[in-house]
Write a protein that holds these residues in place. Structure first.
Motif, PDB file in Angstrom:
ATOM      1  N   ALA A  34      32.412 -18.294  15.506  1.00  0.00           N
ATOM      2  CA  ALA A  34      31.132 -17.584  15.319  1.00  0.00           C
ATOM      3  C   ALA A  34      30.405 -17.457  16.654  1.00  0.00           C
ATOM      4  N   LEU A  35      30.360 -18.556  17.394  1.00  0.00           N
ATOM      5  CA  LEU A  35      29.682 -18.548  18.689  1.00  0.00           C
ATOM      6  C   LEU A  35      30.370 -17.589  19.660  1.00  0.00           C
ATOM      7  N   GLU A  36      31.683 -17.583  19.656  1.00  0.00           N
ATOM      8  CA  GLU A  36      32.433 -16.694  20.548  1.00  0.00           C
ATOM      9  C   GLU A  36      32.119 -15.222  20.237  1.00  0.00           C
ATOM     10  N   ILE A  37      32.055 -14.886  18.941  1.00  0.00           N
ATOM     11  CA  ILE A  37      31.744 -13.508  18.521  1.00  0.00           C
ATOM     12  C   ILE A  37      30.357 -13.096  19.021  1.00  0.00           C
ATOM     13  N   LEU A  38      29.373 -13.974  18.809  1.00  0.00           N
ATOM     14  CA  LEU A  38      27.996 -13.645  19.184  1.00  0.00           C
ATOM     15  C   LEU A  38      27.830 -13.611  20.699  1.00  0.00           C
ATOM     16  N   ARG A  39      28.513 -14.531  21.391  1.00  0.00           N
ATOM     17  CA  ARG A  39      28.422 -14.597  22.847  1.00  0.00           C
ATOM     18  C   ARG A  39      29.045 -13.361  23.490  1.00  0.00           C
ATOM     19  N   THR A  40      30.186 -12.926  22.960  1.00  0.00           N
ATOM     20  CA  THR A  40      30.856 -11.735  23.490  1.00  0.00           C
ATOM     21  C   THR A  40      29.941 -10.526  23.387  1.00  0.00           C
ATOM     22  N   ALA A  41      29.293 -10.368  22.223  1.00  0.00           N
ATOM     23  CA  ALA A  41      28.390  -9.226  22.032  1.00  0.00           C
ATOM     24  C   ALA A  41      27.147  -9.363  22.921  1.00  0.00           C
ATOM     25  N   SER A  42      26.662 -10.568  23.060  1.00  0.00           N
ATOM     26  CA  SER A  42      25.438 -10.807  23.826  1.00  0.00           C
ATOM     27  C   SER A  42      25.647 -10.543  25.314  1.00  0.00           C
ATOM     28  N   ARG A  43      26.848 -10.853  25.829  1.00  0.00           N
ATOM     29  CA  ARG A  43      27.081 -10.777  27.279  1.00  0.00           C
ATOM     30  C   ARG A  43      27.757  -9.494  27.744  1.00  0.00           C
ATOM     31  N   ARG A  44      28.011  -8.581  26.807  1.00  0.00           N
ATOM     32  CA  ARG A  44      28.626  -7.309  27.211  1.00  0.00           C
ATOM     33  C   ARG A  44      27.597  -6.418  27.932  1.00  0.00           C
ATOM     34  N   GLU A  45      28.104  -5.369  28.549  1.00  0.00           N
ATOM     35  CA  GLU A  45      27.224  -4.372  29.167  1.00  0.00           C
ATOM     36  C   GLU A  45      26.531  -3.571  28.070  1.00  0.00           C
ATOM     37  N   GLY A  46      25.367  -3.032  28.365  1.00  0.00           N
ATOM     38  CA  GLY A  46      24.718  -2.153  27.396  1.00  0.00           C
ATOM     39  C   GLY A  46      23.270  -2.512  27.178  1.00  0.00           C
ATOM     40  N   THR A  47      22.575  -1.674  26.424  1.00  0.00           N
ATOM     41  CA  THR A  47      21.169  -1.939  26.104  1.00  0.00           C
ATOM     42  C   THR A  47      21.089  -3.067  25.074  1.00  0.00           C
ATOM     43  N   ALA A  48      19.904  -3.610  24.895  1.00  0.00           N
ATOM     44  CA  ALA A  48      19.712  -4.653  23.886  1.00  0.00           C
ATOM     45  C   ALA A  48      20.064  -4.121  22.500  1.00  0.00           C
ATOM     46  N   SER A  49      19.741  -2.856  22.221  1.00  0.00           N
ATOM     47  CA  SER A  49      20.067  -2.258  20.918  1.00  0.00           C
ATOM     48  C   SER A  49      21.577  -2.226  20.705  1.00  0.00           C
ATOM     49  N   GLU A  50      22.313  -1.818  21.730  1.00  0.00           N
ATOM     50  CA  GLU A  50      23.775  -1.757  21.619  1.00  0.00           C
ATOM     51  C   GLU A  50      24.372  -3.144  21.429  1.00  0.00           C
ATOM     52  N   ARG A  51      23.837  -4.109  22.183  1.00  0.00           N
ATOM     53  CA  ARG A  51      24.371  -5.470  22.079  1.00  0.00           C
ATOM     54  C   ARG A  51      24.027  -6.096  20.727  1.00  0.00           C
ATOM     55  N   LEU A  52      22.823  -5.834  20.219  1.00  0.00           N
ATOM     56  CA  LEU A  52      22.451  -6.401  18.915  1.00  0.00           C
ATOM     57  C   LEU A  52      23.280  -5.756  17.794  1.00  0.00           C
ATOM     58  N   ALA A  53      23.470  -4.442  17.868  1.00  0.00           N
ATOM     59  CA  ALA A  53      24.286  -3.750  16.860  1.00  0.00           C
ATOM     60  C   ALA A  53      25.717  -4.288  16.894  1.00  0.00           C
ATOM     61  N   ASP A  54      26.239  -4.555  18.084  1.00  0.00           N
ATOM     62  CA  ASP A  54      27.582  -5.095  18.235  1.00  0.00           C
ATOM     63  C   ASP A  54      27.671  -6.509  17.648  1.00  0.00           C
ATOM     64  N   ALA A  55      26.678  -7.349  17.971  1.00  0.00           N
ATOM     65  CA  ALA A  55      26.657  -8.731  17.465  1.00  0.00           C
ATOM     66  C   ALA A  55      26.641  -8.740  15.935  1.00  0.00           C
ATOM     67  N   VAL A  56      25.755  -7.933  15.346  1.00  0.00           N
ATOM     68  CA  VAL A  56      25.619  -7.904  13.884  1.00  0.00           C
ATOM     69  C   VAL A  56      26.886  -7.332  13.241  1.00  0.00           C
ATOM     70  N   GLY A  57      27.386  -6.225  13.784  1.00  0.00           N
ATOM     71  CA  GLY A  57      28.592  -5.607  13.219  1.00  0.00           C
ATOM     72  C   GLY A  57      29.773  -6.572  13.239  1.00  0.00           C
ATOM     73  N   SER A  58      30.020  -7.225  14.374  1.00  0.00           N
ATOM     74  CA  SER A  58      31.150  -8.153  14.495  1.00  0.00           C
ATOM     75  C   SER A  58      30.979  -9.370  13.596  1.00  0.00           C
ATOM     76  N   PHE A  59      29.751  -9.888  13.559  1.00  0.00           N
ATOM     77  CA  PHE A  59      29.486 -11.105  12.783  1.00  0.00           C
ATOM     78  C   PHE A  59      29.649 -10.821  11.282  1.00  0.00           C
ATOM     79  N   VAL A  60      29.188  -9.662  10.851  1.00  0.00           N
ATOM     80  CA  VAL A  60      29.317  -9.270   9.444  1.00  0.00           C
ATOM     81  C   VAL A  60      30.784  -9.052   9.082  1.00  0.00           C
ATOM     82  N   ARG A  61      31.525  -8.346   9.926  1.00  0.00           N
ATOM     83  CA  ARG A  61      32.942  -8.111   9.631  1.00  0.00           C
ATOM     84  C   ARG A  61      33.697  -9.434   9.511  1.00  0.00           C
ATOM     85  N   TRP A  62      33.348 -10.382  10.375  1.00  0.00           N
ATOM     86  CA  TRP A  62      34.009 -11.681  10.352  1.00  0.00           C
ATOM     87  C   TRP A  62      33.664 -12.438   9.060  1.00  0.00           C
ATOM     88  N   HIS A  63      32.414 -12.395   8.623  1.00  0.00           N
ATOM     89  CA  HIS A  63      32.026 -13.073   7.380  1.00  0.00           C
ATOM     90  C   HIS A  63      32.633 -12.403   6.150  1.00  0.00           C
TER      91      HIS A  63
END
Lengths: 208, 208
Positions: A80-109
């Motif tokens: 879970a931490l790896e998924i959120l960290r990857t999305a948090s540390r990628r390039e992009g705006t905060a909106s893009e990174r938050l959408a990525d974090a939520v999308g990945s975390f939801v798919r994993w759950h």
């Protein structure tokens, strides 16, 4: 919940780091047994039986039932931490990174809902030391999401009244996917990921 | 989780409709036992013991352990439906009704988290008939929230892309309060209710 269903959700792959093969089989059997009957109703004999092994063979790899739960919970939370960290540390705006974090975390759950349920609902079954270790991992997960939200506020992208409360709500929304996902069947994990990314951007008041 | 803590959360009051007193004591004992050890790890002997009664005395009121779970689940879901229906049918704008529904539902899940956990996580432990009855109540809960969202769209107050998905997310966010609430302690049920009402109005794009 069948093994085939879990494999389809990509669950089995997540245990690739557990070696040797016998230890991994026991871990997968424990996840299934805990999810089906609960931690307290499951014996190490049940777990060994599901894995096609003897109780004596189980004790070579795990000294106690709690050690199995602890290992499952640690691997789950590290992922879970790896998924959120990857999305948090990628390039992009905060909106893009938050959408990525939520999308990945939801798919994993959604995909790994059996493991997620065990990890989330049996937290109180861990002993004090194991529990403290897992709670530290949870605080790191929280910090990754909070960091993205704070970046979005700093950049003027987001408009948030309560950063801690909103962080908690975002994670809670994603985690609860593991509870209801198998009951429905109207959406794919990808569809829920996209829907939730949009809803979360609304929650943080992301400028469109 | 102690009985005192539950009483503080207003839980005990919810079982006022269960009579006679012995049947109510057994139900409260069952909720505590299921929440602590899980449904499958709990015996009717455990439940009778917690209530200070003999197993024979239990059988006067409940024929099986499943009957206890079914009754707990039905009362819990009927209460949930009543809360959502009251908010849905009151006077006011869709925004006011949705904020009321979310605030009340969150406060109830925070205060009655032990019961809510049993009701939410042991759904798979019910037999087919009981499960079908509970799922029908859940669809009615869903319909109340969906109705408010549809009213808000019709009146131009809300801007929603996926009504069914958003309804599900709103309910999911509220329900998951029962999972994390006792782990935190930073907020009161009222504070979480107010925070979540604001977040949900953002999710539906409520005009400010």
């Amino acid at each position: 919940m069948s093994t085939a269903e879990e494999t389809a959700g990509g669950e089995t792959q997540a245990w690739g780091e557990v070696t040797p093969d016998a230890a991994r089989r026991l871990l997968v059997a424990a996840v299934e047994a805990f999810a089906e009957r609960g931690y307290h109703a499951t014996t190490t004999r049940d777990i060994a039986g599901r894995a096609g092994m003897s109780p004596a063979a189980l004790y070579i790899h795990y000294k106690t039932k709690e050690e199995l739960l602890h290992r499952i919970s640690r691997i789950g939370h590290e992922k879970a931490l790896e998924i959120l960290r990857t999305a948090s540390r990628r390039e992009g705006t905060a909106s893009e990174r938050l959408a990525d974090a939520v999308g990945s975390f939801v798919r994993w759950h959604a995909g790994g809902r059996t493991t997620a349920r065990v990890v989330q609902y049996e937290l109180d079954s861990l002993g004090p030391d194991a529990r403290a270790e897992i709670l530290a991992l949870r605080r790191q997960c929280d910090a990754e999401v909070r960091g993205i939200i704070e970046d979005g506020i700093a950049s003027g992208e987001f408009d948030v009244l309560d950063v801690k409360g909103t962080t908690l709500a975002v994670l809670s929304l994603c985690i609860d996917v593991a509870r209801w996902f198998s009951l429905e069947g109207r959406w794919t994990p990808d569809e829920i990921g996209a829907l939730y990314a949009d809803l979360v951007l609304r929650m943080v008041g992301a400028a469109k």
